[in-house]
Scaffold this motif. Sequence first.
Motif, PDB file in Angstrom:
ATOM      1  N   TRP A  35      -3.061   3.688  -6.674  1.00  0.00           N
ATOM      2  CA  TRP A  35      -4.358   3.034  -6.570  1.00  0.00           C
ATOM      3  C   TRP A  35      -4.729   2.775  -5.126  1.00  0.00           C
ATOM      4  N   ARG A  36      -3.933   1.992  -4.407  1.00  0.00           N
ATOM      5  CA  ARG A  36      -4.301   1.590  -3.062  1.00  0.00           C
ATOM      6  C   ARG A  36      -3.404   2.292  -2.054  1.00  0.00           C
ATOM      7  N   LEU A  37      -4.025   2.999  -1.119  1.00  0.00           N
ATOM      8  CA  LEU A  37      -3.291   3.770  -0.131  1.00  0.00           C
ATOM      9  C   LEU A  37      -3.355   3.118   1.239  1.00  0.00           C
ATOM     10  N   ALA A  38      -2.335   3.370   2.038  1.00  0.00           N
ATOM     11  CA  ALA A  38      -2.302   2.894   3.431  1.00  0.00           C
ATOM     12  C   ALA A  38      -3.060   3.901   4.290  1.00  0.00           C
ATOM     13  N   ILE A  39      -4.393   3.869   4.174  1.00  0.00           N
ATOM     14  CA  ILE A  39      -5.241   4.848   4.844  1.00  0.00           C
ATOM     15  C   ILE A  39      -6.522   4.167   5.294  1.00  0.00           C
ATOM     16  N   LYS A  40      -7.042   4.594   6.435  1.00  0.00           N
ATOM     17  CA  LYS A  40      -8.316   4.095   6.938  1.00  0.00           C
ATOM     18  C   LYS A  40      -9.079   5.260   7.563  1.00  0.00           C
ATOM     19  N   PRO A  41     -10.346   5.453   7.189  1.00  0.00           N
ATOM     20  CA  PRO A  41     -11.069   4.706   6.157  1.00  0.00           C
ATOM     21  C   PRO A  41     -10.638   5.136   4.767  1.00  0.00           C
ATOM     22  N   GLY A  42     -10.715   4.198   3.832  1.00  0.00           N
ATOM     23  CA  GLY A  42     -10.333   4.513   2.466  1.00  0.00           C
ATOM     24  C   GLY A  42      -9.720   3.338   1.752  1.00  0.00           C
ATOM     25  N   LEU A  87       0.850  -1.188   0.000  1.00  0.00           N
ATOM     26  CA  LEU A  87       0.000   0.000   0.000  1.00  0.00           C
ATOM     27  C   LEU A  87       0.885   1.238   0.000  1.00  0.00           C
ATOM     28  N   MET A  88       0.487   2.264  -0.726  1.00  0.00           N
ATOM     29  CA  MET A  88       1.260   3.493  -0.781  1.00  0.00           C
ATOM     30  C   MET A  88       0.929   4.362   0.423  1.00  0.00           C
ATOM     31  N   PRO A  89       1.947   4.852   1.147  1.00  0.00           N
ATOM     32  CA  PRO A  89       1.679   5.767   2.255  1.00  0.00           C
ATOM     33  C   PRO A  89       1.029   7.061   1.755  1.00  0.00           C
ATOM     34  N   VAL A  90       0.231   7.673   2.622  1.00  0.00           N
ATOM     35  CA  VAL A  90      -0.475   8.889   2.242  1.00  0.00           C
ATOM     36  C   VAL A  90       0.502   9.990   1.833  1.00  0.00           C
ATOM     37  N   HIS A  91       1.584  10.165   2.604  1.00  0.00           N
ATOM     38  CA  HIS A  91       2.522  11.245   2.293  1.00  0.00           C
ATOM     39  C   HIS A  91       3.169  11.024   0.927  1.00  0.00           C
ATOM     40  N   ALA A  92       3.408   9.760   0.562  1.00  0.00           N
ATOM     41  CA  ALA A  92       3.994   9.468  -0.746  1.00  0.00           C
ATOM     42  C   ALA A  92       3.008   9.798  -1.863  1.00  0.00           C
ATOM     43  N   ALA A  93       1.730   9.501  -1.623  1.00  0.00           N
ATOM     44  CA  ALA A  93       0.715   9.826  -2.621  1.00  0.00           C
ATOM     45  C   ALA A  93       0.608  11.332  -2.814  1.00  0.00           C
ATOM     46  N   LEU A  94       0.641  12.097  -1.712  1.00  0.00           N
ATOM     47  CA  LEU A  94       0.545  13.551  -1.805  1.00  0.00           C
ATOM     48  C   LEU A  94       1.762  14.131  -2.510  1.00  0.00           C
ATOM     49  N   ASP A  95       2.950  13.582  -2.234  1.00  0.00           N
ATOM     50  CA  ASP A  95       4.160  14.035  -2.934  1.00  0.00           C
ATOM     51  C   ASP A  95       4.059  13.742  -4.426  1.00  0.00           C
ATOM     52  N   LEU A  96       3.507  12.573  -4.765  1.00  0.00           N
ATOM     53  CA  LEU A  96       3.375  12.196  -6.163  1.00  0.00           C
ATOM     54  C   LEU A  96       2.426  13.125  -6.897  1.00  0.00           C
ATOM     55  N   LEU A  97       1.319  13.453  -6.267  1.00  0.00           N
ATOM     56  CA  LEU A  97       0.360  14.319  -6.961  1.00  0.00           C
ATOM     57  C   LEU A  97       0.930  15.721  -7.148  1.00  0.00           C
ATOM     58  N   GLU A 113      -5.973  12.725  13.231  1.00  0.00           N
ATOM     59  CA  GLU A 113      -5.072  12.064  12.278  1.00  0.00           C
ATOM     60  C   GLU A 113      -3.988  11.309  13.044  1.00  0.00           C
ATOM     61  N   LEU A 114      -3.975   9.993  12.884  1.00  0.00           N
ATOM     62  CA  LEU A 114      -3.001   9.142  13.569  1.00  0.00           C
ATOM     63  C   LEU A 114      -1.953   8.673  12.565  1.00  0.00           C
ATOM     64  N   PRO A 115      -0.676   8.963  12.817  1.00  0.00           N
ATOM     65  CA  PRO A 115       0.365   8.673  11.827  1.00  0.00           C
ATOM     66  C   PRO A 115       0.679   7.183  11.701  1.00  0.00           C
ATOM     67  N   GLU A 116       1.423   6.871  10.653  1.00  0.00           N
ATOM     68  CA  GLU A 116       1.740   5.479  10.339  1.00  0.00           C
ATOM     69  C   GLU A 116       2.520   4.781  11.444  1.00  0.00           C
ATOM     70  N   ASP A 117       3.400   5.496  12.138  1.00  0.00           N
ATOM     71  CA  ASP A 117       4.275   4.837  13.114  1.00  0.00           C
ATOM     72  C   ASP A 117       3.617   4.633  14.480  1.00  0.00           C
ATOM     73  N   LEU A 118       2.377   5.081  14.642  1.00  0.00           N
ATOM     74  CA  LEU A 118       1.670   4.905  15.908  1.00  0.00           C
ATOM     75  C   LEU A 118       0.827   3.633  15.845  1.00  0.00           C
ATOM     76  N   SER A 119       0.896   2.821  16.892  1.00  0.00           N
ATOM     77  CA  SER A 119       0.065   1.614  16.935  1.00  0.00           C
ATOM     78  C   SER A 119      -0.917   1.639  18.107  1.00  0.00           C
ATOM     79  N   ARG A 120      -0.631   2.448  19.119  1.00  0.00           N
ATOM     80  CA  ARG A 120      -1.537   2.511  20.261  1.00  0.00           C
ATOM     81  C   ARG A 120      -1.601   3.937  20.797  1.00  0.00           C
ATOM     82  N   LEU A 121      -2.813   4.410  20.950  1.00  0.00           N
ATOM     83  CA  LEU A 121      -3.047   5.743  21.494  1.00  0.00           C
ATOM     84  C   LEU A 121      -3.622   5.618  22.890  1.00  0.00           C
ATOM     85  N   GLU A 122      -3.092   6.376  23.828  1.00  0.00           N
ATOM     86  CA  GLU A 122      -3.587   6.379  25.196  1.00  0.00           C
ATOM     87  C   GLU A 122      -4.190   7.747  25.511  1.00  0.00           C
TER      88      GLU A 122
END
Length: 422
Positions: free
Chosen positions: A289-296, A15-25, A399-408
């Motif tokens: 095509w497919r992004l690493a984003i949720k929802p989406g 899946l393409m990261p969101v920041h990579a997609a934005l840079d590409l566009l 907005e929760l970034p890619e490197d975060l897995s748990r929010l407290e």
Amino acid sequence: MAQLSDDCFAFGGDLMPVHAALDLLRSRVAPVTAAETVPLADALGRVLAEDVVAPFDVPPHDNSAVDGYAVFFDDLQADGETVLPVTGRVAAGHLLGREGRRGEAVRIFTGAPMPAGFDTVLMQEDCRPIKDANDGDSVAIPAGIKRGANRRKAGEDVTRGSVVLATGRRLRPEDVGLAASLGRKELSVRRPLRAAVFSTGDEVREPGQELPQGCIYDANRFALIAALRQLGCAVTDLGILPDRLEAITEALERAAAEHDVLITSGGMSTGEEDHVKAAVEALGALHFWRLAIKPGRPVALGQVRDAVFVGLPGNPVAVMVTFLRIARPILLRLMGAEESEPRLFPVKAAFAYKKKAGRREYVRARLARGEDGALTAVKHPRDGAGVLSSLVESDGLVELPEDLSRLEPGMTVEFLPLSEVR
């Protein structure tokens, strides 16, 4: 035995990261709209096609900020009341007709030009008018005023020759007002972006039609049309297309001939009835095509002939989230806008949350005051991608970034107010 996945974002492939997609566009999308001149009253929301340069100072002359009395500061007593004769009167839009003289005061009103020589204005509330025996007017002025008080200098707002509104600015009410203050009655702006919108799906029905069992009303298309018009696009509604490859291909090709951008919802996944991706690839190309984003996730940027193609998911919340964070920057860049990224604001999370590392997630939330008075983000209790009411009842997105897995609770998060992307 293989473990079945309950993650609807789990099918294979990178899946393409969101920041990579934005840079590409940013690298592949350039403004496509020509310029036109419009009356100032019609410029709201449009994108400037040329700099607006101040032809003169604003204000064009020193003027009074209050109703009161104009004086020479050096005539005032430093340690007591000063009494000066009132020898003239000047209102906004009028001149005194002479320079000021030492040892006098002039009655002056808000916005009136300061007569040459006077450098300070006393508010009328702070002064005591005096009538003498010969019906002459004087004024008693208390001590303590600062030199230059209540005097607005020429050019205090805008300096002659300065760029006050730059090319690429999307005009707000205050921008229109500033242009008017410079005497502009027209502005050169980009023409509206021509956008075509359609939905796909045999289960999708127009609002107002009978709703057979197993069908839904088309919320996505109407939400997208509203969002596009709010951006200032000229929108063509192509309706609902059937789940047939040839019908979708033909509609895309026709629309590409007359529009700058084509936007769809649905049909971008991998199911047998999802034909939009194949139709785009037959007519042009997909850049992502497919992004690493949720929802989406099934979000596409591509090209159909000379038109830009934006393919959004089918679930209503996913449509709106990906429109705001992916499609909107594309559209603003196509429109020639100077800034396409909205501002996010740090707030404290009032909830715990687990997420998959490696993808960016957007959590619907409302803002509330914590015990310390600071703003906190409170997660909406329902988070399904099809629960459109959850977005209506939220103030924005965490907005929760890619490197975060748990929010407290208590952790700082980035919050995107929906008002920032309107």
